[in-house]
Design a protein around this motif. Structure first.
Motif, short mmCIF file in Angstrom:
data_model
loop_
_atom_site.label_atom_id
_atom_site.label_comp_id
_atom_site.label_asym_id
_atom_site.label_seq_id
_atom_site.Cartn_x
_atom_site.Cartn_y
_atom_site.Cartn_z
N ALA A 257 3.69 7.98 5.02
CA ALA A 257 2.77 8.02 3.81
C ALA A 257 3.36 7.84 2.52
N ARG B 130 -4.47 6.49 9.16
CA ARG B 130 -5.57 6.89 10.07
C ARG B 130 -6.28 5.46 10.56
N SER C 267 -2.39 7.67 -4.14
CA SER C 267 -1.94 8.97 -3.82
C SER C 267 -1.59 9.27 -2.19
N ARG C 268 -1.02 10.19 -1.96
CA ARG C 268 -0.45 10.81 -0.61
C ARG C 268 -1.85 10.71 0.24
N SER C 269 -2.82 11.31 -0.17
CA SER C 269 -4.13 11.57 0.74
C SER C 269 -4.60 10.02 1.13
N LYS C 270 -4.45 9.38 0.09
CA LYS C 270 -5.25 7.75 0.29
C LYS C 270 -4.08 7.35 1.34
N TYR D 98 -2.42 8.77 3.65
CA TYR D 98 -2.69 9.09 5.08
C TYR D 98 -4.02 8.56 5.59
N GLN D 99 -4.87 8.30 4.50
CA GLN D 99 -6.14 7.72 5.15
C GLN D 99 -5.70 6.48 5.66
N ARG E 192 2.60 5.10 -0.19
CA ARG E 192 2.17 5.45 -1.47
C ARG E 192 2.92 4.97 -2.67
#
Length: 84
Positions: A32, A51, A42-45, A47-48, A36
């Motif tokens: 990630a 997935r 962003s980090r959460s994006k 990871y999305q 990024r």
């Protein structure tokens, strides 16, 4: 391990490289933090995205690792040249 397919071409080990002052690991899998940086998200994006790509690979019969995605598949899906 059953009927799983192999997606990567080589079994090279991770190696540290320096690009633009940033230290990245060049492996057959991308994490990630590197996603990024490459995409400016962003980090959460990141990871999305991992997935989603792993779900696509899994539906095609490939084995996946949580939190990582195959580098070749990621680069192909985002049309990023290998030289980056």
């Amino acid at each position: 391990v059953g009927d799983y397919k192999v997606l990567f071409k080589s079994t090279r080990k991770c190696r540290s490289t320096t690009k633009g002052g940033d230290r990245m690991k060049e492996c057959m899998f991308i994490k990630a933090d590197e996603i990024r940086q490459l995409l400016g998200i962003s980090r959460s994006k990141a990871y999305q995205i991992i997935r989603v790509l792993n779900a696509e690979l899994k539906s095609q019969g490939y084995m996946v690792l949580n939190g990582k995605v195959n580098r070749n598949y990621f680069m192909k899906k985002f049309m990023i040249p290998e030289e980056v």
